[in-house]
Design a protein around this motif. Structure first.
Motif, PDB file in Angstrom:
ATOM      1  N   LEU A 177     -20.635 -35.354  27.981  1.00 55.31           N
ATOM      2  CA  LEU A 177     -21.214 -36.516  27.955  1.00 55.31           C
ATOM      3  C   LEU A 177     -22.608 -36.160  27.692  1.00 55.31           C
ATOM      4  O   LEU A 177     -24.282 -36.845  26.756  1.00 55.31           O
ATOM      5  CB  LEU A 177     -21.387 -36.943  29.549  1.00 55.31           C
ATOM      6  CG  LEU A 177     -20.373 -38.623  29.474  1.00 55.31           C
ATOM      7  CD1 LEU A 177     -20.490 -38.741  30.948  1.00 55.31           C
ATOM      8  CD2 LEU A 177     -20.366 -38.948  28.455  1.00 55.31           C
TER       9      LEU A 177
ATOM     10  N   ALA B 242     -19.871 -47.675  19.257  1.00 60.11           N
ATOM     11  CA  ALA B 242     -19.376 -46.142  20.166  1.00 60.11           C
ATOM     12  C   ALA B 242     -20.483 -45.936  18.931  1.00 60.11           C
ATOM     13  O   ALA B 242     -20.074 -44.536  19.074  1.00 60.11           O
ATOM     14  CB  ALA B 242     -18.400 -45.071  20.097  1.00 60.11           C
TER      15      ALA B 242
ATOM     16  N   TYR C 228     -20.654 -44.446  30.523  1.00 64.17           N
ATOM     17  CA  TYR C 228     -20.395 -44.357  28.975  1.00 64.17           C
ATOM     18  C   TYR C 228     -21.854 -45.324  28.415  1.00 64.17           C
ATOM     19  O   TYR C 228     -22.497 -44.822  27.386  1.00 64.17           O
ATOM     20  CB  TYR C 228     -19.142 -45.156  28.392  1.00 64.17           C
ATOM     21  CG  TYR C 228     -18.996 -45.690  27.127  1.00 64.17           C
ATOM     22  CD1 TYR C 228     -19.253 -44.673  25.355  1.00 64.17           C
ATOM     23  CD2 TYR C 228     -19.801 -47.359  27.002  1.00 64.17           C
ATOM     24  CE1 TYR C 228     -19.194 -45.209  24.427  1.00 64.17           C
ATOM     25  CE2 TYR C 228     -19.556 -47.613  25.383  1.00 64.17           C
ATOM     26  CZ  TYR C 228     -19.411 -46.665  24.430  1.00 64.17           C
ATOM     27  OH  TYR C 228     -19.659 -46.936  23.015  1.00 64.17           O
TER      28      TYR C 228
ATOM     29  N   MET D 135     -19.505 -39.919  21.240  1.00 68.22           N
ATOM     30  CA  MET D 135     -19.447 -41.294  22.193  1.00 68.22           C
ATOM     31  C   MET D 135     -17.571 -41.669  22.299  1.00 68.22           C
ATOM     32  O   MET D 135     -16.812 -42.642  22.467  1.00 68.22           O
ATOM     33  CB  MET D 135     -20.119 -42.631  22.122  1.00 68.22           C
ATOM     34  CG  MET D 135     -21.172 -41.565  22.481  1.00 68.22           C
ATOM     35  SD  MET D 135     -20.916 -41.826  24.115  1.00 68.22           S
ATOM     36  CE  MET D 135     -21.477 -40.476  25.131  1.00 68.22           C
TER      37      MET D 135
ATOM     38  N   SER E 209     -24.606 -43.639  26.792  1.00 66.43           N
ATOM     39  CA  SER E 209     -25.265 -44.859  25.318  1.00 66.43           C
ATOM     40  C   SER E 209     -26.936 -45.084  25.191  1.00 66.43           C
ATOM     41  O   SER E 209     -27.304 -45.085  24.037  1.00 66.43           O
ATOM     42  CB  SER E 209     -24.479 -45.827  25.108  1.00 66.43           C
ATOM     43  OG  SER E 209     -23.200 -45.054  24.578  1.00 66.43           O
TER      44      SER E 209
END
Length: 346
Positions: free
Chosen positions: A293, A125, A101, A131, A105
């Motif tokens: 992802l 997020a 993550y 996300m 990100s």
């Protein structure tokens, strides 16, 4: 003496047969779960490539099971025995998603030119629209001990069924009916809250730990599911007429019902040995986290190509899915196991 030897030989043979049967059953179950994951990630990609506007009213009901199915599987594969070692469960499950993550990100913040608000986007997020799922998943992992106790309580178990519909009514329906504009802060928190998704993980816990066992005929289930899709279209059209740009949302009451019915069909598929696992989906299911992802990255890149923008929606989805899948496969070949885990490819 001779009879005793025969009996011992038969017992050993039966044990070996049982072991082989269990291995085959576990392998078949694993393949089925990966097939379901594959269907869910295909639906995720389709949701993110679907055109906006009235077309969502017709398309989204068929693919709105996506996130609900992933959360159901997470609950379904969580046995109550994990409560015996909560720290290990937290460490294993949260660390598995938190590093990917953070890495993705940062990548999305660079691509979207949001690097000046990096920390804000990470903690809310907002680095990328997809996300939020990681936040929702982590909340369920943290809540698992409490949810296990709730599921085991015959008196309070019903509370788990009403969290999602009640929260959706409060945040979505009531403001729409009275003309109240929900504050940006509430919208932000709601965006990565687990409340609207609660029933799916909870249902997975109950079914996966045999607290409920549904014996509804599959044909009846499918029929009711199809009817629910029509209801979902009607509700989606009503939201469209009210000017809701997200009229195809997964978080509305009709979507909730459809997704629960889809999950019950999935449950029957996983439990019944007469339904086979189609291995053609095995690779996609195994790579589903990496596809999740990375797929938005390919949407961003390919959207700058004019030919891609002229392709039909279905071809766009297929192209994004294929690109993301190949990305995961290449990552597994090129990168070491640790780096693959950091990027969510393994």
């Amino acid at each position: 003496m001779f009879k005793n030897k025969i009996l011992q030989t038969n017992k050993q043979t039966n044990k070996q047969t049982n072991k082989q049967t269990n291995k085959q059953t576990n392998k078949e179950r694993f393949v089925k779960i990966q097939v379901v994951r594959a269907l869910a990630i295909i639906a995720v990609v389709m949701i993110h490539t679907a055109p906006v506007g009235i077309i969502q009213v017709l398309i989204r009901p068929f693919i709105n099971f996506a996130v609900a199915t992933f959360l159901f599987l997470s609950g379904y594969l969580t046995k109550f025995s994990v409560a015996e070692n909560i720290k290990q469960m937290y460490s294993k499950r949260i660390m598995r998603v938190i590093i990917p993550y953070l890495i993705w990100s940062i990548l999305y913040c660079v691509i979207y030119h949001k690097i000046d608000k990096l920390l804000l986007n990470i903690f809310t997020a907002q680095a990328n629209g997809a996300m939020y799922y990681i936040f929702v998943y982590v909340q369920f992992v943290l809540l698992t001990p409490a949810l296990i106790r709730l599921a085991q309580s015959t008196k309070m178990r019903w509370l788990g069924w009403i969290v999602a519909p009640v929260s959706i009514v409060i945040v979505k329906y009531i403001p729409a009916l009275i003309g109240y504009q929900v504050s940006p802060f509430i919208s932000l928190v709601w965006g990565f809250s687990c409340l609207g998704w609660f029933v799916f993980y909870y249902l997975g816990l109950l079914l996966g730990n045999d607290l409920i066992d549904l014996q509804i005929n599959l044909k009846i289930l499918v029929l009711i599911y199809v009817l629910s899709l029509l209801i979902q279209m009607v509700e989606g059209y009503a939201w469209f007429l009210m000017g809701d740009v997200n009229c195809g949302s997964q978080l509305k009451l009709s979507s909730l019902i459809s997704s629960i019915l889809f999950i019950l069909i999935v449950y029957r598929y996983l439990k019944d040995n007469k339904y086979h696992a189609y291995r053609i989906f095995l690779g996609i299911g195994d790579a589903s986290f990496g596809i999740y992802l990375s797929h938005m990255m390919f949407i961003i890149v390919l959207s700058h190509i004019s030919l891609y923008n002229r392709l039909p929606f279905i071809l766009n989805s297929a192209l994004i899915l294929l690109s993301s899948y190949v990305c995961v496969l290449i990552g597994r070949k090129v990168c070491g196991e640790r780096i693959c885990r950091w990027f969510g490819f393994k």
